[in-house]
Scaffold this active site. Sequence first.
Site, PDB file in Angstrom:
ATOM      1  N   LYS A 116       0.706  -1.288   0.063  1.00  0.00           N
ATOM      2  CA  LYS A 116      -0.057  -0.155   0.129  1.00  0.00           C
ATOM      3  C   LYS A 116       0.771   1.227  -0.056  1.00  0.00           C
ATOM      4  CE  LYS A 116      -4.221  -1.960   1.818  1.00  0.00           C
ATOM      5  NZ  LYS A 116      -4.131  -3.066   1.566  1.00  0.00           N
ATOM      6  N   GLY A 163      -8.686  -6.478   2.427  1.00  0.00           N
ATOM      7  CA  GLY A 163      -9.833  -7.185   2.850  1.00  0.00           C
ATOM      8  C   GLY A 163     -10.410  -6.409   4.104  1.00  0.00           C
ATOM      9  N   LYS A 200      -5.004  10.683   6.378  1.00  0.00           N
ATOM     10  CA  LYS A 200      -6.112  11.215   7.129  1.00  0.00           C
ATOM     11  C   LYS A 200      -7.301  10.692   6.822  1.00  0.00           C
ATOM     12  CE  LYS A 200      -8.002  14.985   8.548  1.00  0.00           C
ATOM     13  NZ  LYS A 200      -7.907  15.671  10.015  1.00  0.00           N
ATOM     14  N   LYS A 236     -17.835  -5.450   2.241  1.00  0.00           N
ATOM     15  CA  LYS A 236     -18.697  -5.105   1.287  1.00  0.00           C
ATOM     16  C   LYS A 236     -20.207  -5.991   1.314  1.00  0.00           C
ATOM     17  CE  LYS A 236     -15.077  -3.224  -1.681  1.00  0.00           C
ATOM     18  NZ  LYS A 236     -14.346  -3.620  -2.959  1.00  0.00           N
ATOM     19  N   GLU A 274      -9.314   1.718  -6.440  1.00  0.00           N
ATOM     20  CA  GLU A 274     -10.103   2.039  -5.253  1.00  0.00           C
ATOM     21  C   GLU A 274      -9.939   3.416  -4.867  1.00  0.00           C
ATOM     22  OE1 GLU A 274     -10.856  -0.830  -2.234  1.00  0.00           O
ATOM     23  OE2 GLU A 274     -11.078  -2.386  -3.773  1.00  0.00           O
ATOM     24  N   ASN A 290      -6.269  -3.249  -6.325  1.00  0.00           N
ATOM     25  CA  ASN A 290      -6.462  -4.613  -6.535  1.00  0.00           C
ATOM     26  C   ASN A 290      -6.265  -5.234  -7.826  1.00  0.00           C
ATOM     27  OD1 ASN A 290      -9.273  -4.032  -4.409  1.00  0.00           O
ATOM     28  ND2 ASN A 290      -7.288  -4.996  -3.538  1.00  0.00           N
ATOM     29  N   ARG A 292      -6.204  -8.002  -9.351  1.00  0.00           N
ATOM     30  CA  ARG A 292      -7.086  -9.163  -9.460  1.00  0.00           C
ATOM     31  C   ARG A 292      -8.597  -8.925 -10.000  1.00  0.00           C
ATOM     32  NH1 ARG A 292     -10.356  -8.893  -5.210  1.00  0.00           N
ATOM     33  NH2 ARG A 292      -9.413  -8.267  -3.284  1.00  0.00           N
ATOM     34  N   VAL A 295     -14.729  -9.353  -6.355  1.00  0.00           N
ATOM     35  CA  VAL A 295     -15.995 -10.120  -6.175  1.00  0.00           C
ATOM     36  C   VAL A 295     -17.262  -9.463  -7.124  1.00  0.00           C
ATOM     37  CG1 VAL A 295     -17.747 -10.758  -4.323  1.00  0.00           C
ATOM     38  CG2 VAL A 295     -15.097 -11.080  -3.922  1.00  0.00           C
ATOM     39  N   ARG A 338     -24.471  -9.430  -1.961  1.00  0.00           N
ATOM     40  CA  ARG A 338     -23.385 -10.829  -1.553  1.00  0.00           C
ATOM     41  C   ARG A 338     -24.174 -11.334  -0.558  1.00  0.00           C
ATOM     42  NH1 ARG A 338     -16.905  -8.958  -0.918  1.00  0.00           N
ATOM     43  NH2 ARG A 338     -16.919  -7.348  -2.490  1.00  0.00           N
TER      44      ARG A 338
END
Length: 451
Positions: A116, A163, A200, A236, A274, A290, A292, A295, A338
């Site tokens: 990150k 996650g 922040k 999520k 994101e 991400n 990949r 979901v 989900r």
Amino acid sequence: MFKRVLVANRGEIALRIIRACRELGVESVAVYSEADVDSMHVQLADEAVCIGKAASKDSYLKADRIIAAAEITESEAIHPGYGFLSENARFAEICSSCNFQFIGPSAQVISTMGDKATARATAVANGVPVTPGSEILADEDEGLAEAKRIGFPVMIKATAGGGGRGMRPCFKEEDFRSLYKAASNEAIACFGNGDCYLEKLVLNPHHIEFQIIADRHGNFIQLGERDCSMQRRNQKIIEECPSPLLTPELRKRMGEASVNLIKAIGYENAGTIEYLVDDKAENFYFMEMNTRIQVEHPVTEEVMGCELIKEQIRIAAGEPLSQHVLKSQPRGHSIECRINAEDPYNNFTPSPGRIDLWYAPGGKGVRVDTHVYSGYTVPPHYDSMIAKLIVTAATREIAISRMKRALGEFMIQGIKTTIPFQQEIIDHPDFKSGNYDIGWVSRFLEERQGS
């Protein structure tokens, strides 16, 4: 095109990949743990190999066993799905060294964007806005000094987190040390790396992510955004495309920033960038990338008229993006719920066990991605998601009505699920008006508990 692809995952995403392979004329190989012997992905693959006991660490996280399964089945490529080894740079490197095509970006890009702090620095270097923050911290003492400099509230984030793990919001100085230790210790337990940094904390933001995809022929595109703000403890619950918050001007700025970033790092295959967006829809801030498939990718597929898993496989095989993807334009509105095997009225306690009755909804604009069926036993060893319910309609209003109808049709007996809770959300005035943010679920649960 490949002749045979091994699917290094389980559950609905494994089944999703197997179906994409079949439509491309590619044979599929499933790997499974002893607990997943009856899973639908095992039944529908062309071949299946058991790779270990129930625990993930003894099966789906065992890179050597996955490689061995690929070797004995003469697979040419490996699709990691999401979770497990999907963002493990070392696994991607091992695949390549063993002459298997990893269906995803390069190990170097995964490493760069998976950390990150490095990803944040990369975003800054390429003109993508980020929230004020710190470098990697030596300890909680340095962290506290940085928090005072940035100004409370701050978000403590583990550099190797994901996650929702290794993250703690901190609103006041006296709580900082304990929250820092909690975030660091959780990251050590989950990822083997307890390094943390600060950002922040943007109050009441929306969580917006942009779907990107690129090939090795110079095509770098974004396929619109998803609003993932309806979440509990950073997990999520409901996602939708497009976001009810974004203005056309902000959408354009965020899309351009996303494309510029993936061009700069030489990205290849599908991924997601994101962002946090403030409640006035004026400013956006890079959070993470991400590397990949996500979901919630089906809502993008439904609105943009594409199939991302098939594009992933085609890109990895050296083919360019399909013309219909390159020229795709958004149409309509899509919402995903989900469906988790959890008891929403008992603090979302996991509810594994045998499904005595399974009846999935249908009708126009309704899609169910799942690997379970009547008589299937949900194992206690993995993520609790058992299905994704996706509805699509011409407008958001119609999509909400369709989701309400579909949730009402869904019949699952034998275990508890999150369906009743999602019915509450879908029917709430705040959701209907788009007046929600990432803190909405927490506030809603507190209010309901208080009443």
